[in-house]
Design a protein around this motif. Structure first.
Motif, short mmCIF file in Angstrom:
data_model
loop_
_atom_site.label_atom_id
_atom_site.label_comp_id
_atom_site.label_asym_id
_atom_site.label_seq_id
_atom_site.Cartn_x
_atom_site.Cartn_y
_atom_site.Cartn_z
N VAL A 1 -10.88 -16.11 -5.36
CA VAL A 1 -11.57 -15.69 -4.13
C VAL A 1 -11.79 -14.10 -4.67
N PRO A 2 -12.74 -13.72 -3.96
CA PRO A 2 -12.87 -12.18 -4.10
C PRO A 2 -12.05 -11.37 -3.27
N LEU A 3 -11.16 -10.31 -3.99
CA LEU A 3 -10.38 -9.80 -3.35
C LEU A 3 -10.64 -8.38 -3.04
N SER A 4 -10.13 -7.91 -1.78
CA SER A 4 -10.63 -6.52 -1.30
C SER A 4 -9.39 -5.65 -1.35
N SER A 5 -9.46 -4.49 -1.33
CA SER A 5 -8.39 -3.51 -0.91
C SER A 5 -8.57 -2.85 0.46
N ASP A 6 -9.66 -3.41 1.14
CA ASP A 6 -10.02 -2.93 2.46
C ASP A 6 -9.09 -3.62 3.45
N GLY A 7 -8.43 -3.47 4.12
CA GLY A 7 -7.39 -3.90 5.16
C GLY A 7 -8.04 -4.45 6.26
N ALA A 8 -9.27 -4.12 6.34
CA ALA A 8 -10.14 -4.67 7.56
C ALA A 8 -10.67 -6.09 7.30
N ASP A 9 -10.72 -6.40 6.10
CA ASP A 9 -11.11 -7.81 5.58
C ASP A 9 -10.10 -8.87 5.94
N PRO A 10 -10.60 -10.09 6.02
CA PRO A 10 -9.58 -11.30 6.30
C PRO A 10 -8.56 -11.39 5.40
N GLN A 11 -7.82 -12.31 5.86
CA GLN A 11 -6.37 -12.76 5.04
C GLN A 11 -6.43 -14.31 5.06
N ILE A 12 -5.89 -14.70 4.00
CA ILE A 12 -5.58 -16.20 3.98
C ILE A 12 -4.35 -16.46 3.96
N LYS A 13 -3.70 -17.30 5.00
CA LYS A 13 -2.31 -17.79 5.04
C LYS A 13 -2.38 -19.14 4.66
N ILE A 14 -1.36 -19.47 3.82
CA ILE A 14 -1.34 -20.87 3.57
C ILE A 14 0.17 -21.40 3.73
N ASP A 15 0.27 -22.28 4.25
CA ASP A 15 1.79 -23.09 4.69
C ASP A 15 1.59 -24.42 3.89
N ILE A 16 2.51 -24.37 3.02
CA ILE A 16 2.93 -25.73 2.30
C ILE A 16 3.84 -26.55 2.98
N ARG A 17 3.14 -27.83 3.39
CA ARG A 17 4.05 -28.30 4.44
C ARG A 17 4.52 -29.74 3.81
N LYS A 18 4.22 -30.36 2.57
CA LYS A 18 4.71 -31.37 2.07
C LYS A 18 4.43 -31.47 0.50
N ILE A 19 5.59 -31.72 -0.05
CA ILE A 19 5.86 -32.06 -1.53
C ILE A 19 6.52 -33.29 -1.64
N ALA A 20 5.78 -34.28 -2.08
CA ALA A 20 6.29 -35.82 -2.03
C ALA A 20 6.09 -36.56 -3.17
N LEU A 21 6.52 -37.65 -3.34
CA LEU A 21 6.48 -38.81 -4.07
C LEU A 21 6.34 -40.07 -3.46
N ASN A 22 4.93 -40.28 -3.47
CA ASN A 22 4.54 -41.64 -2.67
C ASN A 22 5.14 -41.71 -1.35
N GLY A 23 5.02 -40.31 -0.59
CA GLY A 23 5.22 -40.21 0.64
C GLY A 23 6.80 -39.80 0.98
N SER A 24 7.55 -39.81 -0.05
CA SER A 24 9.07 -39.57 0.18
C SER A 24 9.29 -38.00 -0.04
N THR A 25 9.72 -37.29 0.70
CA THR A 25 10.02 -35.76 0.70
C THR A 25 11.40 -35.43 -0.21
N MET A 26 12.28 -36.56 -0.41
CA MET A 26 13.25 -36.32 -1.29
C MET A 26 12.90 -36.70 -2.72
N LEU A 27 12.80 -35.71 -3.61
CA LEU A 27 12.36 -36.13 -4.83
C LEU A 27 13.38 -36.60 -5.75
#
Length: 175
Positions: A67-93
């Motif tokens: 993504v194109p990055l900017s040093s202008d604090g007035a530009d939008p931000q991206i927030k990512i929340d990782i919610r699941k890491i799983a093996l075939n649905g099981s979150t206990m790897l």
């Protein structure tokens, strides 16, 4: 399962935002900050972040390359929340650290951190060659050694594609 995995179908789905030709405006939206956090760490029934403590930084770095990055604090931000890491649905790897699902939510926010109502889920799955990916997923075939990188890279690709559906004013692009 992963020892003889010669074909992996990597799937990326974005249900809230669909790509369209009109999404690519002459001027791309600039991003002032990329923040990646994991709500997976708060779950007592998940050990994915114990096995992959660098996942947040790896994902942030991959998105920053796309993504194109900017040093202008007035530009939008991206927030990512990782919610699941799983093996075939099981979150206990298992102790082998295998996983084939990575899910999260992306919010495009104002510089103050307020949600601008621009949010979409990202769901990445990998299936061996003899399994069928869920409907609506796009498949690619990385090698076993590229597995982690492929999941993180495809997640970042989907984030960048979703950002392309936002105009420079920070609003969704009309189809």
């Amino acid at each position: 399962m992963f020892t003889n995995m010669k074909k992996i179908a990597l799937a990326a789905g974005v249900s809230a935002i669909a790509l369209s030709g009109s999404a690519f405006a002459a001027e791309k939206i600039m991003v002032s900050k990329i923040d990646v956090e994991s709500s997976v760490t708060a779950s007592t029934e998940s050990n994915g972040m114990d096995f992959y403590p660098d996942l947040e930084e790896d994902l942030r770095a991959e998105v920053a390359q796309r993504v194109p990055l900017s040093s202008d604090g007035a530009d939008p931000q991206i927030k990512i929340d990782i919610r699941k890491i799983a093996l075939n649905g099981s979150t206990m790897l298992p102790d082998s650290k295998e996983f084939n699902q990575l899910e999260g939510v992306v919010d495009i926010t104002s510089p103050t951190g307020d949600n601008a109502g621009l949010s979409f889920p990202v769901m990445i799955s990998a299936y061996s060659g003899d399994e069928i990916a869920p409907e609506g997923y796009v498949n690619v075939q990385p090698t076993e050694t590229e597995f982690y990188v492929a999941l993180v890279s495809t997640f970042a690709d989907v984030v960048a594609e979703g950002l392309a559906n936002v105009n420079t004013a920070g609003s969704p692009v009309d189809p």
